[in-house]
Design an enzyme around this catalytic site. Structure first.
Site, PDB file in Angstrom:
ATOM      1  N   LYS A  66       0.831  -1.209   0.000  1.00 33.55           N
ATOM      2  CA  LYS A  66       0.000   0.000   0.000  1.00 33.55           C
ATOM      3  C   LYS A  66       0.871   1.268   0.000  1.00 33.55           C
ATOM      4  O   LYS A  66       2.096   1.187   0.033  1.00 33.55           O
ATOM      5  CB  LYS A  66      -0.954  -0.033   1.203  1.00 33.55           C
ATOM      6  CG  LYS A  66      -1.949  -1.214   1.158  1.00 33.55           C
ATOM      7  CD  LYS A  66      -3.035  -0.978   0.150  1.00 33.55           C
ATOM      8  CE  LYS A  66      -3.956  -2.134  -0.213  1.00 33.55           C
ATOM      9  NZ  LYS A  66      -4.349  -3.136   0.725  1.00 33.55           N
TER      10      LYS A  66
HETATM   11  C1  LIG Z   1      -5.587  -3.969   1.249  1.00 30.35           C
HETATM   12  C2  LIG Z   1      -7.037  -3.750   1.267  1.00 30.35           C
HETATM   13  C3  LIG Z   1      -7.811  -4.008   2.410  1.00 30.35           C
HETATM   14  C4  LIG Z   1      -7.303  -4.750   3.600  1.00 30.35           C
HETATM   15  O1  LIG Z   1      -6.187  -4.224   4.185  1.00 30.35           O
HETATM   16  P1  LIG Z   1      -5.218  -5.201   5.021  1.00 30.35           P
HETATM   17  O2  LIG Z   1      -4.321  -4.227   5.706  1.00 30.35           O
HETATM   18  O3  LIG Z   1      -4.502  -6.062   4.038  1.00 30.35           O
HETATM   19  O4  LIG Z   1      -6.066  -5.968   5.964  1.00 30.35           O
HETATM   20  C5  LIG Z   1      -9.149  -3.658   2.402  1.00 30.35           C
HETATM   21  N1  LIG Z   1      -9.708  -3.096   1.307  1.00 30.35           N
HETATM   22  C6  LIG Z   1      -9.001  -2.854   0.188  1.00 30.35           C
HETATM   23  C7  LIG Z   1      -9.690  -2.206  -0.964  1.00 30.35           C
HETATM   24  C8  LIG Z   1      -7.648  -3.186   0.124  1.00 30.35           C
HETATM   25  O5  LIG Z   1      -6.973  -2.981  -0.999  1.00 30.35           O
END
Ligand SMILES: *Cc1c(COP(=O)(O)O)cnc(C)c1O
Length: 382
Positions: free
Chosen positions: A185
């Site tokens: 991310k």
């Molecule tokens: C990555 C992601 C999540 C979840 O985040 P995590 O930190 O991996 O639990 C939720 N929604 C979207 C759209 C994502 O891309």
């Protein structure tokens, strides 16, 4: 492991980042301490919201929001199907009913406010928007829709870290928002997340639920402010630890700069791809809004075989992905009856190209070159 010439995403840390993490390990205090507290304060200041609650993942942030709203059986949540599995799972585990709604268009792959409105019922309590690819999409219209029905807009801003809509950070426009710090991310900690809200009551419940429903933290007890604790409600363990909070504080200072670089790369992609028939950038810029450019999806012409196109890029050393196989057609959510023609058409034709802040101009040029070659050679879709 495959060595990609240009990977889909990549992370890079400074020696000083690693040192900040090592310093926490040397201190011997690993959870519920001053790093998490400082990270929360700095994040809230950056986001321009009153409360930030650090958690173990973006999914945990979503689950905490749902739990803090006491969502449950009999309630309904309207959300896009074009999202990561976690968005729906956070709702599903509450027992609330999921209502998938379509996107706005092939080149507007975000939740349509009109489609969301059509999905409302007297049982709807939440509209759960996703800042797809980092774009605010129709967040403002969805907030207005939720407000006019006396229900809540919740933002899955996992992609939206650094996006703005009408001068406000995406994630802080609805009643609460969830950010993810997963390894790929915009602020990568490996695992981690942040819940943001302007609602003191919701923030307080989220803080309690984050750590077993206990009235006092280990830190408070260690420092003698609260010798005992009360179990206030059945909770979870969704805490973030100190080393990752220390890293998060450092990455937060570079976040806007990295998003600016992502934007610059996205503009360069846009200019280069505009020359090529058969591809369109998936995300136009819209008035008053700026994307966090978490990913760079394109839409292929209807006649192009996507698998063949992706295979050709792969052979050229370019890693690609598809965001996302729609949830309403997945094993898990198939029984949620719905046909979403735009989501289905988009999901069949989209390809995500590499994008990360330290991607070089020459890497971008080689992706565009490989796209051009693949378009010339790709088999027509049957
Ligand atoms: C990555 C992601 C999540 C979840 O985040 P995590 O930190 O991996 O639990 C939720 N929604 C979207 C759209 C994502 O891309």
């Amino acid at each position: 492991m495959v060595q990609w010439t240009v990977p889909l995403a990549d992370v890079r840390f400074d020696p000083a980042d690693v040192e900040a993490v090592a310093a926490v390990y040397r201190s011997g205090w690993l959870s519920q301490g001053e790093q998490v507290e400082a990270f929360e304060h700095e994040f809230a200041a950056w986001a321009g919201c009153s409360h930030a609650v650090a958690v173990s993942s973006g999914t945990a942030a979503l689950q905490l929001i749902m739990a803090a709203l006491a969502l449950g059986p009999g309630d309904e949540v309207v959300m896009p199907s074009l999202t990561f599995a976690a968005t729906a799972a956070a709702v599903w585990h509450t027992g609330a009913r999921i209502v998938f709604a379509d996107i706005a268009g092939l080149n507007e792959p975000w939740l349509s406010a009109d489609a969301a409105a059509a999905g409302l019922s007297p049982r709807t309590r939440v509209i759960l928007n996703v800042a797809y690819a980092g774009h605010p999409g129709q967040t403002r219209a969805l907030q207005a829709l939720a407000a006019s029905h006396g229900i809540d807009l919740i933002e899955d801003a996992a992609h939206g870290l650094g996006a703005n809509d009408d001068g406000r950070r995406v994630g802080t426009i609805g009643r609460a928002g969830a950010f993810s710090f997963f390894a790929n991310k915009n602020l990568p900690l490996g695992e981690g997340g942040m819940l943001v809200t302007g609602d003191a009551g919701l923030a307080g419940r989220a803080r309690l639920l984050r750590s077993h429903g206990l009235s006092a933290s280990t830190w408070e007890r260690h420092h003698g402010d609260a010798p005992e604790y009360e179990v206030m409600m059945p909770g979870f363990n969704f805490r973030l630890d100190e080393p990752r909070a220390a890293l998060g504080r450092r990455l937060l200072r570079r976040l806007d700069m990295n998003v600016a670089r992502r934007r610059q790369l996205a503009q360069a992609y846009g200019a280069a791809l505009a020359e090529l028939p058969g591809v369109t950038p998936a995300l136009p810029t819209t008035d008053g809004a700026s994307s966090a450019w978490h990913i760079y999806p394109i839409v292929l012409g209807e006649s192009i075989d996507r698998d063949d196109f992706r295979r050709r890029l792969g052979v050229a050393g370019i890693q690609t992905s598809v965001h996302y196989p729609p949830l309403h057609t997945s094993q898990a959510y198939r029984e949620v009856e719905n046909r979403l023609p735009l989501t289905e058409a988009y999901a069949a034709r989209t390809v995500t190209l590499p994008l990360f802040p330290h991607m070089t101009d020459s890497q971008l040029a080689s992706v565009c070159k490989a796209v051009e070659t693949a378009l010339d050679c790709a088999k027509p879709r049957l």
